[in-house]
Design a protein around this motif. Structure first.
Motif, PDB file in Angstrom:
ATOM      1  N   GLY A  82     -11.024 -11.454   2.161  1.00 58.96           N
ATOM      2  CA  GLY A  82     -11.481 -12.584   2.950  1.00 58.96           C
ATOM      3  C   GLY A  82     -12.233 -13.591   2.089  1.00 58.96           C
ATOM      4  O   GLY A  82     -12.130 -14.802   2.297  1.00 58.96           O
ATOM      5  N   ARG A  83     -12.977 -13.079   1.132  1.00 60.60           N
ATOM      6  CA  ARG A  83     -13.752 -13.950   0.248  1.00 60.60           C
ATOM      7  C   ARG A  83     -12.903 -14.529  -0.878  1.00 60.60           C
ATOM      8  O   ARG A  83     -13.090 -15.666  -1.296  1.00 60.60           O
ATOM      9  CB  ARG A  83     -14.934 -13.171  -0.341  1.00 60.60           C
ATOM     10  N   ARG A  84     -11.988 -13.694  -1.375  1.00 60.76           N
ATOM     11  CA  ARG A  84     -11.096 -14.124  -2.454  1.00 60.76           C
ATOM     12  C   ARG A  84      -9.675 -13.688  -2.080  1.00 60.76           C
ATOM     13  O   ARG A  84      -9.250 -12.581  -2.413  1.00 60.76           O
ATOM     14  CB  ARG A  84     -11.499 -13.495  -3.791  1.00 60.76           C
ATOM     15  N   PRO A  85      -8.950 -14.541  -1.364  1.00 61.96           N
ATOM     16  CA  PRO A  85      -7.625 -14.177  -0.846  1.00 61.96           C
ATOM     17  C   PRO A  85      -6.642 -13.657  -1.907  1.00 61.96           C
ATOM     18  O   PRO A  85      -5.741 -12.885  -1.588  1.00 61.96           O
ATOM     19  CB  PRO A  85      -7.122 -15.485  -0.221  1.00 61.96           C
ATOM     20  N   ARG A  86      -6.826 -14.070  -3.142  1.00 63.32           N
ATOM     21  CA  ARG A  86      -5.893 -13.657  -4.191  1.00 63.32           C
ATOM     22  C   ARG A  86      -6.424 -12.484  -5.019  1.00 63.32           C
ATOM     23  O   ARG A  86      -5.832 -12.122  -6.040  1.00 63.32           O
ATOM     24  CB  ARG A  86      -5.584 -14.845  -5.113  1.00 63.32           C
ATOM     25  N   GLN A  87      -7.519 -11.888  -4.568  1.00 63.00           N
ATOM     26  CA  GLN A  87      -8.089 -10.759  -5.303  1.00 63.00           C
ATOM     27  C   GLN A  87      -7.108  -9.591  -5.357  1.00 63.00           C
ATOM     28  O   GLN A  87      -6.596  -9.146  -4.337  1.00 63.00           O
ATOM     29  CB  GLN A  87      -9.380 -10.294  -4.637  1.00 63.00           C
ATOM     30  N   ALA A  88      -6.846  -9.099  -6.563  1.00 62.25           N
ATOM     31  CA  ALA A  88      -5.954  -7.950  -6.727  1.00 62.25           C
ATOM     32  C   ALA A  88      -6.745  -6.666  -6.503  1.00 62.25           C
ATOM     33  O   ALA A  88      -7.727  -6.410  -7.204  1.00 62.25           O
ATOM     34  CB  ALA A  88      -5.344  -7.959  -8.126  1.00 62.25           C
ATOM     35  N   ILE A  89      -6.315  -5.873  -5.535  1.00 62.63           N
ATOM     36  CA  ILE A  89      -7.015  -4.630  -5.195  1.00 62.63           C
ATOM     37  C   ILE A  89      -6.016  -3.480  -5.169  1.00 62.63           C
ATOM     38  O   ILE A  89      -4.969  -3.562  -4.538  1.00 62.63           O
ATOM     39  CB  ILE A  89      -7.699  -4.733  -3.825  1.00 62.63           C
ATOM     40  N   ILE A  90      -6.369  -2.407  -5.863  1.00 58.85           N
ATOM     41  CA  ILE A  90      -5.537  -1.208  -5.896  1.00 58.85           C
ATOM     42  C   ILE A  90      -6.349  -0.047  -5.320  1.00 58.85           C
ATOM     43  O   ILE A  90      -7.461   0.212  -5.770  1.00 58.85           O
ATOM     44  CB  ILE A  90      -5.116  -0.848  -7.326  1.00 58.85           C
ATOM     45  N   VAL A  91      -5.810   0.611  -4.332  1.00 57.68           N
ATOM     46  CA  VAL A  91      -6.473   1.793  -3.785  1.00 57.68           C
ATOM     47  C   VAL A  91      -6.268   2.943  -4.767  1.00 57.68           C
ATOM     48  O   VAL A  91      -5.166   3.173  -5.263  1.00 57.68           O
ATOM     49  CB  VAL A  91      -5.886   2.165  -2.404  1.00 57.68           C
ATOM     50  N   PHE A  92      -7.358   3.669  -5.049  1.00 55.37           N
ATOM     51  CA  PHE A  92      -7.302   4.813  -5.965  1.00 55.37           C
ATOM     52  C   PHE A  92      -7.992   5.957  -5.255  1.00 55.37           C
ATOM     53  O   PHE A  92      -9.225   6.002  -5.175  1.00 55.37           O
ATOM     54  CB  PHE A  92      -8.015   4.461  -7.274  1.00 55.37           C
ATOM     55  N   THR A  93      -7.218   6.874  -4.689  1.00 55.37           N
ATOM     56  CA  THR A  93      -7.788   7.845  -3.759  1.00 55.37           C
ATOM     57  C   THR A  93      -7.038   9.175  -3.769  1.00 55.37           C
ATOM     58  O   THR A  93      -5.977   9.295  -4.392  1.00 55.37           O
ATOM     59  CB  THR A  93      -7.757   7.256  -2.331  1.00 55.37           C
ATOM     60  N   THR A  94      -7.601  10.140  -3.076  1.00 58.42           N
ATOM     61  CA  THR A  94      -6.923  11.437  -2.915  1.00 58.42           C
ATOM     62  C   THR A  94      -6.176  11.474  -1.588  1.00 58.42           C
ATOM     63  O   THR A  94      -5.405  12.396  -1.342  1.00 58.42           O
ATOM     64  CB  THR A  94      -7.942  12.602  -2.929  1.00 58.42           C
ATOM     65  N   TYR A  95      -6.411  10.483  -0.724  1.00 60.81           N
ATOM     66  CA  TYR A  95      -5.813  10.477   0.607  1.00 60.81           C
ATOM     67  C   TYR A  95      -4.415   9.868   0.574  1.00 60.81           C
ATOM     68  O   TYR A  95      -4.230   8.761   0.071  1.00 60.81           O
ATOM     69  CB  TYR A  95      -6.700   9.693   1.577  1.00 60.81           C
ATOM     70  N   ASP A  96      -3.438  10.584   1.145  1.00 55.61           N
ATOM     71  CA  ASP A  96      -2.066  10.078   1.134  1.00 55.61           C
ATOM     72  C   ASP A  96      -1.408  10.139   2.506  1.00 55.61           C
ATOM     73  O   ASP A  96      -0.186  10.210   2.613  1.00 55.61           O
ATOM     74  CB  ASP A  96      -1.218  10.846   0.123  1.00 55.61           C
ATOM     75  N   SER A  97      -2.208  10.088   3.566  1.00 56.78           N
ATOM     76  CA  SER A  97      -1.629  10.123   4.912  1.00 56.78           C
ATOM     77  C   SER A  97      -0.969   8.778   5.218  1.00 56.78           C
ATOM     78  O   SER A  97      -1.322   7.748   4.651  1.00 56.78           O
ATOM     79  CB  SER A  97      -2.718  10.405   5.962  1.00 56.78           C
ATOM     80  N   ASP A  98      -0.004   8.813   6.135  1.00 57.72           N
ATOM     81  CA  ASP A  98       0.682   7.589   6.519  1.00 57.72           C
ATOM     82  C   ASP A  98      -0.306   6.540   7.032  1.00 57.72           C
ATOM     83  O   ASP A  98      -0.201   5.358   6.725  1.00 57.72           O
ATOM     84  CB  ASP A  98       1.720   7.876   7.610  1.00 57.72           C
ATOM     85  N   ALA A  99      -1.267   6.996   7.841  1.00 63.69           N
ATOM     86  CA  ALA A  99      -2.236   6.064   8.422  1.00 63.69           C
ATOM     87  C   ALA A  99      -3.063   5.387   7.343  1.00 63.69           C
ATOM     88  O   ALA A  99      -3.295   4.173   7.389  1.00 63.69           O
ATOM     89  CB  ALA A  99      -3.152   6.800   9.400  1.00 63.69           C
ATOM     90  N   ASP A 100      -3.522   6.145   6.338  1.00 60.92           N
ATOM     91  CA  ASP A 100      -4.326   5.560   5.262  1.00 60.92           C
ATOM     92  C   ASP A 100      -3.521   4.549   4.461  1.00 60.92           C
ATOM     93  O   ASP A 100      -4.025   3.490   4.076  1.00 60.92           O
ATOM     94  CB  ASP A 100      -4.837   6.658   4.322  1.00 60.92           C
ATOM     95  N   ILE A 101      -2.271   4.882   4.199  1.00 61.87           N
ATOM     96  CA  ILE A 101      -1.412   3.986   3.425  1.00 61.87           C
ATOM     97  C   ILE A 101      -1.193   2.676   4.176  1.00 61.87           C
ATOM     98  O   ILE A 101      -1.367   1.584   3.627  1.00 61.87           O
ATOM     99  CB  ILE A 101      -0.058   4.658   3.121  1.00 61.87           C
ATOM    100  N   VAL A 102      -0.820   2.782   5.451  1.00 65.92           N
ATOM    101  CA  VAL A 102      -0.553   1.595   6.253  1.00 65.92           C
ATOM    102  C   VAL A 102      -1.813   0.742   6.407  1.00 65.92           C
ATOM    103  O   VAL A 102      -1.772  -0.486   6.282  1.00 65.92           O
ATOM    104  CB  VAL A 102       0.002   1.984   7.648  1.00 65.92           C
ATOM    105  N   ARG A 103      -2.949   1.379   6.681  1.00 63.31           N
ATOM    106  CA  ARG A 103      -4.201   0.637   6.848  1.00 63.31           C
ATOM    107  C   ARG A 103      -4.576  -0.094   5.562  1.00 63.31           C
ATOM    108  O   ARG A 103      -5.053  -1.235   5.597  1.00 63.31           O
ATOM    109  CB  ARG A 103      -5.330   1.592   7.248  1.00 63.31           C
ATOM    110  N   SER A 104      -4.353   0.540   4.424  1.00 66.73           N
ATOM    111  CA  SER A 104      -4.689  -0.077   3.144  1.00 66.73           C
ATOM    112  C   SER A 104      -3.831  -1.304   2.875  1.00 66.73           C
ATOM    113  O   SER A 104      -4.330  -2.357   2.461  1.00 66.73           O
ATOM    114  CB  SER A 104      -4.519   0.930   2.002  1.00 66.73           C
ATOM    115  N   VAL A 105      -2.537  -1.169   3.115  1.00 74.01           N
ATOM    116  CA  VAL A 105      -1.622  -2.288   2.900  1.00 74.01           C
ATOM    117  C   VAL A 105      -1.943  -3.422   3.864  1.00 74.01           C
ATOM    118  O   VAL A 105      -1.962  -4.597   3.487  1.00 74.01           O
ATOM    119  CB  VAL A 105      -0.158  -1.828   3.065  1.00 74.01           C
ATOM    120  N   ASP A 106      -2.191  -3.076   5.128  1.00 78.04           N
ATOM    121  CA  ASP A 106      -2.535  -4.096   6.119  1.00 78.04           C
ATOM    122  C   ASP A 106      -3.836  -4.811   5.759  1.00 78.04           C
ATOM    123  O   ASP A 106      -3.998  -6.002   6.032  1.00 78.04           O
ATOM    124  CB  ASP A 106      -2.669  -3.478   7.505  1.00 78.04           C
ATOM    125  N   ALA A 107      -4.772  -4.086   5.159  1.00 75.33           N
ATOM    126  CA  ALA A 107      -6.060  -4.684   4.791  1.00 75.33           C
ATOM    127  C   ALA A 107      -5.918  -5.645   3.623  1.00 75.33           C
ATOM    128  O   ALA A 107      -6.754  -6.538   3.443  1.00 75.33           O
ATOM    129  CB  ALA A 107      -7.069  -3.590   4.435  1.00 75.33           C
TER     130      ALA A 107
END
Length: 208
Positions: free
Chosen positions: A74-99
């Motif tokens: 929201g503050r920097r629309p072009r900010q490159a963000i990569i999730v780095f996590t142990t969670y691999d559920s469908d819900a976490d993946i979809v929520r991350s991409v949507d965010a």
């Protein structure tokens, strides 16, 4: 040589230290800041303006990674963000991409995979761990497999702006049953609001 600046966000000091040491082996990548929470990530991002943010999802009782991603984008629309996590559920993946995450890596990713993801993010490329990419592809290719036929039908009707009462009349079920179905849909899609569910439904229709 242009150096890629990175912000590490993880509530575990050991993880940040190990990742920092790993990235430090690359001459074109430099960790400029670290954060142990979503709140700290926002402050660090504002101060250092990193090229890439490597973000964990679960970080104690404070702001989680999903909310931090939303606020950073929201503050920097072009900010490159990569999730780095142990969670691999469908819900976490979809929520991350949507965010707004551009990539999704699991913490057991190979070093070269992490390096490539950081370099790719700067160029606007989406990079995901192979298992994550496979699951997301299957979900997008066959989106209705995630929902029951009734839930898929109700999700489609949501885009028409129908109220719970109208949905009940259309499907010949009670409002209480509509609410139950909606709760299940929200959980499966990893969303919290009716608007988010509608946005997901519209996006899915566009993929058909």
């Amino acid at each position: 040589m242009t150096t890629i600046s990175v912000l590490l966000v993880d509530d575990h000091t050991v993880v940040r230290s190990g990742l920092k040491a790993l990235l430090g082996t690359q001459p074109d990548i430099a960790v400029v800041a670290e954060a142990a929470s979503g709140e700290e990530a926002l402050i660090a991002a504002a101060e250092y303006s990193p090229d890439v943010v490597l973000m964990d999802l679960a970080m104690g009782s404070g702001m989680d990674g999903i909310e931090a991603i939303k606020q950073l984008r929201g503050r920097r629309p072009r900010q490159a963000i990569i999730v780095f996590t142990t969670y691999d559920s469908d819900a976490d993946i979809v929520r991350s991409v949507d965010a707004g995450a551009m990539g999704y890596l699991l913490k057991d990713a190979a070093p070269d995979e992490i390096f490539s993801a950081v370099r790719g993010a700067v160029l606007g490329k989406s990079v995901m761990s192979a298992p994550v990419a496979s699951r997301l592809f299957q979900q997008l290719r066959n989106p209705d497999e995630v929902l029951t036929p009734r839930e898929a039908e109700l999700l489609s009707l949501l885009t028409q702006g129908l109220s719970n009462r109208d949905l009940g009349k259309r499907l010949f079920i009670s409002e209480a049953t509509v609410k139950t179905h909606l709760a299940h849909i929200y959980a499966k899609l990893g969303v919290d609001t009716r608007a988010a569910a509608i946005a997901t439904a519209i996006r899915r229709e566009g993929m058909r």
